[in-house]
Scaffold this active site. Structure first.
Site, short mmCIF file in Angstrom:
data_model
loop_
_atom_site.label_atom_id
_atom_site.label_comp_id
_atom_site.label_asym_id
_atom_site.label_seq_id
_atom_site.Cartn_x
_atom_site.Cartn_y
_atom_site.Cartn_z
CB SER A 12 -0.87 0.30 1.23
OG SER A 12 -0.19 0.07 2.50
CD GLU A 14 0.64 8.23 4.84
OE1 GLU A 14 0.22 7.20 5.46
OE2 GLU A 14 1.39 9.19 5.24
CG HIS A 73 -4.54 9.52 6.67
ND1 HIS A 73 -3.20 9.47 7.36
CD2 HIS A 73 -4.22 8.31 6.02
CE1 HIS A 73 -2.25 8.79 6.99
NE2 HIS A 73 -2.95 7.88 5.99
CG ASP A 105 0.09 16.45 15.06
OD1 ASP A 105 0.25 15.46 15.80
OD2 ASP A 105 0.57 16.23 13.72
CG HIS A 145 2.73 8.89 20.18
ND1 HIS A 145 3.17 10.27 20.51
CD2 HIS A 145 1.87 8.89 19.12
CE1 HIS A 145 2.36 11.14 19.68
NE2 HIS A 145 1.77 10.32 18.92
CG PHE A 212 9.74 14.03 7.03
CD1 PHE A 212 9.06 15.85 7.07
CD2 PHE A 212 9.85 13.78 5.87
CE1 PHE A 212 8.64 16.21 6.22
CE2 PHE A 212 9.34 14.32 4.72
CZ PHE A 212 8.76 15.79 4.72
CG HIS A 262 1.43 1.98 4.46
ND1 HIS A 262 0.30 2.35 3.73
CD2 HIS A 262 1.41 3.52 4.77
CE1 HIS A 262 -0.49 3.34 3.66
NE2 HIS A 262 0.44 4.28 4.38
#
Length: 281
Positions: A12, A14, A73, A105, A145, A212, A262
């Protein structure tokens, strides 16, 4: 590259919604090339607080109209139940059957998270409103995270999303395969059986990757950072090195049992296609 098993299964990809007509035309060329690989789906990102809502919707519908499965998303922070309900209804009307459900966010300057605070609340709401109409993908963080209080709390948050009704998870990108395998083992020990799909970020330039990674908490191992720094402004060498490194990472993940991959394409196809070509050799 070392000789490894071929990996023909679909993947997949994005994209982010383009801001200009030129960007739209360029993206259409990109996903036409990737569509030839018969991917599982194309996902399209959603800006902070729904800031790209209309552009995300337009991009998703364009992809869907070309006969490719699209997975928009959907982030819930700074949104309302009425807003989310309306978006879900629109996607149902256009035949969209997959959603990537995220917390998202908080937009700059906003103090309140709105009616949703966490992604598990969004997953639960989607299930309440639409039953099993959507296959729901959620985010996973093998390297934890960046805003989590601890690794243990981060895993609890992930488990809540699964228990709320998630069908699959897509990870943040990483360059340490052991982080992924440890996370999958942890899931199995805790009775979590949904597919955990590794997120893959091709390496094309160091400054962008560093920026990033700082924002999203993805770790660039010291050895990798030093090697990329050593290439300086030599983009060709960075891309050749990145292609070999990420291709080997993908091989290792798939050999180790990853159900798919992905790709975070950054609206480009060249590096992703080169990696996939290596996987098929």
């Amino acid at each position: 590259m070392q000789s490894q098993k071929k990996h023909p299964q679909p993947f997949s990809f994005e994209f982010y919604p383009p801001k200009t007509e030129e960007g739209t035309a360029s993206l259409q060329v990109v996903y036409s090339k990737l569509a030839a690989l018969n991917p599982d789906f194309f996902s399209v990102t959603f800006g902070a607080g729904g800031s790209t809502r209309d552009k995300t919707f337009d991009t998703v519908i364009d992809i869907q109209n070309k006969g490719i499965a699209a997975a928009p998303h959907l982030s819930c922070v700074a949104s309302t139940k009425d807003n989310i309900r309306a978006i879900l209804k629109s996607y149902q009307e256009h035949g969209i059957s997959q959603i990537v459900a995220l917390r998202g966010d908080l937009p700059s300057g906003m103090m309140s998270a709105g009616e949703f605070r966490y992604a598990n609340e969004l997953v639960e709401f989607i299930r309440q409103e639409t039953g099993d109409d959507f296959q729901i993908h959620v985010a996973a963080y093998p390297e934890v995270h960046p805003q989590a209080a601890s690794a243990a709390e981060d895993f609890k948050n992930f488990k809540r999303k699964v228990e709320a009704g998630a069908n699959a998870a897509i990870t943040q990108y990483f360059y340490n395969a052991e982080a992924y395998f440890y996370f999958v083992d942890l899931c199995e020990k805790n009775g979590i059986t949904i597919p955990i799909v590794p997120g893959i970020m091709p390496i094309t330039q160091y400054s962008q990757l560093f920026r990033f990674s700082e924002m999203c908490g993805a770790d660039i191992p010291r050895w990798l950072r030093k090697r990329l720094e050593g290439f300086g402004d030599d983009r060709a060498s960075i891309q050749a090195f990145g292609l070999d490194l990420v291709s080997n990472l993908c091989h290792r993940l798939l050999d180790g049992g990853a159900p798919s991959l992905h790709f975070y394409t950054m609206n480009q196809s060249t590096s992703t296609l080169s990696i996939l070509e290596n996987l098929r050799r």
